[in-house]
Motif scaffolding. Sequence first.
Motif, PDB file in Angstrom:
ATOM      1  N   TYR A  58       0.803  -1.226   0.035  1.00  0.00           N
ATOM      2  CA  TYR A  58      -0.120  -0.011  -0.207  1.00  0.00           C
ATOM      3  C   TYR A  58       0.959   1.281  -0.084  1.00  0.00           C
ATOM      4  O   TYR A  58       1.439   1.645   1.087  1.00  0.00           O
ATOM      5  CB  TYR A  58      -0.875   0.147   1.408  1.00  0.00           C
ATOM      6  N   ARG A  59       0.968   1.846  -1.182  1.00  0.00           N
ATOM      7  CA  ARG A  59       1.926   2.872  -1.161  1.00  0.00           C
ATOM      8  C   ARG A  59       1.407   4.118  -0.740  1.00  0.00           C
ATOM      9  O   ARG A  59       0.227   4.680  -0.923  1.00  0.00           O
ATOM     10  CB  ARG A  59       2.121   3.258  -2.901  1.00  0.00           C
ATOM     11  N   VAL A  60       1.970   5.002   0.418  1.00  0.00           N
ATOM     12  CA  VAL A  60       1.699   6.129   0.877  1.00  0.00           C
ATOM     13  C   VAL A  60       2.628   7.242   0.304  1.00  0.00           C
ATOM     14  O   VAL A  60       4.026   7.164   0.570  1.00  0.00           O
ATOM     15  CB  VAL A  60       1.707   6.097   2.522  1.00  0.00           C
ATOM     16  N   ALA A  61       2.163   8.347  -0.235  1.00  0.00           N
ATOM     17  CA  ALA A  61       2.942   9.216  -0.946  1.00  0.00           C
ATOM     18  C   ALA A  61       3.709   9.870   0.121  1.00  0.00           C
ATOM     19  O   ALA A  61       3.358  10.105   1.300  1.00  0.00           O
ATOM     20  CB  ALA A  61       2.203  10.149  -1.876  1.00  0.00           C
ATOM     21  N   LYS A  62       5.163  10.219  -0.413  1.00  0.00           N
ATOM     22  CA  LYS A  62       6.004  11.159   0.479  1.00  0.00           C
ATOM     23  C   LYS A  62       6.674  10.231   1.604  1.00  0.00           C
ATOM     24  O   LYS A  62       6.950  10.669   2.530  1.00  0.00           O
ATOM     25  CB  LYS A  62       5.319  12.348   1.041  1.00  0.00           C
ATOM     26  N   VAL A  63       6.381   8.722   1.236  1.00  0.00           N
ATOM     27  CA  VAL A  63       7.050   7.960   2.509  1.00  0.00           C
ATOM     28  C   VAL A  63       8.047   6.822   1.880  1.00  0.00           C
ATOM     29  O   VAL A  63       7.652   5.852   1.576  1.00  0.00           O
ATOM     30  CB  VAL A  63       6.009   7.294   3.266  1.00  0.00           C
ATOM     31  N   ALA A  64       9.084   7.181   1.361  1.00  0.00           N
ATOM     32  CA  ALA A  64       9.960   6.165   0.879  1.00  0.00           C
ATOM     33  C   ALA A  64       9.598   5.458  -0.566  1.00  0.00           C
ATOM     34  O   ALA A  64      10.225   4.473  -0.525  1.00  0.00           O
ATOM     35  CB  ALA A  64      10.739   5.599   1.865  1.00  0.00           C
ATOM     36  N   THR A  65       8.763   6.015  -1.138  1.00  0.00           N
ATOM     37  CA  THR A  65       7.957   5.235  -2.437  1.00  0.00           C
ATOM     38  C   THR A  65       9.323   5.122  -3.462  1.00  0.00           C
ATOM     39  O   THR A  65       9.417   3.813  -4.043  1.00  0.00           O
ATOM     40  CB  THR A  65       6.858   5.909  -2.935  1.00  0.00           C
ATOM     41  N   ARG A  66      10.040   6.118  -3.622  1.00  0.00           N
ATOM     42  CA  ARG A  66      10.910   5.812  -4.742  1.00  0.00           C
ATOM     43  C   ARG A  66      12.085   5.121  -4.026  1.00  0.00           C
ATOM     44  O   ARG A  66      12.527   4.209  -4.867  1.00  0.00           O
ATOM     45  CB  ARG A  66      11.410   7.224  -4.992  1.00  0.00           C
ATOM     46  N   THR A  67      12.523   5.041  -2.935  1.00  0.00           N
ATOM     47  CA  THR A  67      13.618   4.129  -2.643  1.00  0.00           C
ATOM     48  C   THR A  67      12.942   2.801  -2.377  1.00  0.00           C
ATOM     49  O   THR A  67      13.764   1.954  -2.970  1.00  0.00           O
ATOM     50  CB  THR A  67      13.625   4.607  -1.173  1.00  0.00           C
ATOM     51  N   PHE A 102       4.250   1.845   4.876  1.00  0.00           N
ATOM     52  CA  PHE A 102       5.192   2.888   5.530  1.00  0.00           C
ATOM     53  C   PHE A 102       4.572   3.918   5.690  1.00  0.00           C
ATOM     54  O   PHE A 102       3.819   4.543   4.946  1.00  0.00           O
ATOM     55  CB  PHE A 102       6.724   2.959   4.763  1.00  0.00           C
ATOM     56  N   VAL A 103       4.760   4.450   7.028  1.00  0.00           N
ATOM     57  CA  VAL A 103       4.372   5.729   7.426  1.00  0.00           C
ATOM     58  C   VAL A 103       5.356   6.499   7.746  1.00  0.00           C
ATOM     59  O   VAL A 103       6.717   6.190   7.949  1.00  0.00           O
ATOM     60  CB  VAL A 103       3.271   5.619   8.474  1.00  0.00           C
ATOM     61  N   ARG A 104       5.175   7.751   8.325  1.00  0.00           N
ATOM     62  CA  ARG A 104       5.995   8.914   8.666  1.00  0.00           C
ATOM     63  C   ARG A 104       5.458   9.790   9.531  1.00  0.00           C
ATOM     64  O   ARG A 104       4.080  10.066   9.556  1.00  0.00           O
ATOM     65  CB  ARG A 104       6.527   9.697   7.259  1.00  0.00           C
ATOM     66  N   ASP A 105       6.083  10.439  10.343  1.00  0.00           N
ATOM     67  CA  ASP A 105       5.565  11.662  10.944  1.00  0.00           C
ATOM     68  C   ASP A 105       4.801  12.572  10.497  1.00  0.00           C
ATOM     69  O   ASP A 105       5.441  12.984   9.390  1.00  0.00           O
ATOM     70  CB  ASP A 105       6.606  12.425  12.024  1.00  0.00           C
TER      71      ASP A 105
END
Length: 239
Positions: A58-67, A102-105
């Motif tokens: 499940y892609r969450v934009a701005k959370v290491a998607t390109r990596t 993956f999630v992020r602050d």
Amino acid sequence: MSRPDPELFRTRPGNRRRLTPPGEAELDRLAAAGEKSGWLSPLAYNLTISHGHRFVWYRVAKVATRTIRHHCESNGVVLDVDHAMRIRYPLASYADYFTFAFVRDPLDRFVSAWHDKVVDNNYYDFDPATHARMQVVEEFAAWTATHDLAAVPGTDQHLTLQSRMIDLNRVDFIGRLETFDRDFAEVCERIGAPAVPSAPKNQTAPGGRDQQVSAELRALVTQMYRRDYQLFGYSPDQA
């Protein structure tokens, strides 16, 4: 109606955001069966799927998607559904696939989106006067607060609630950008991929570019992303 073959779903070679015609036709067939059939996920998500490695991301934009995508491509992990946008997926077909996100602050993620989509670009097509005003992050936060951040489709993926971009009822593992090396290493082990890359490639590293965050910005982001703070255990006071 038989369980859909999971490998029927693939994205087009020339358009990684759209499913192939057979895949789209199958989703239409499942949708026509009605909501009571329970074939499709009730909500739509941005999905990446590998049949060979049997995972749903499940892609969450701005959370290491390109990596993550670059690591898969560099290590022979075929992404059969590459970058599908806002699709409902057949639940039973992927019941035995490993699912992760993956999630992020939330504050770091919001500042990263602002830098990338407003300061460095005019992604939202603001008129010149508005774009100039949006260079102040608090102004952009006030504009963002006028939107329903749980609406998919309807809200830009870079601003949508992270909790809305993950099927929380079915996700097996949720990693964090702040502990990316450790968490992605676990994902790689689960999916049978090579070792984790050294660091995420996000434009804004954990902690954000701006070390000084105004009380106004913190309050706006806390209000907008309250559900993310609650569900993922982040503290607004520590952002």
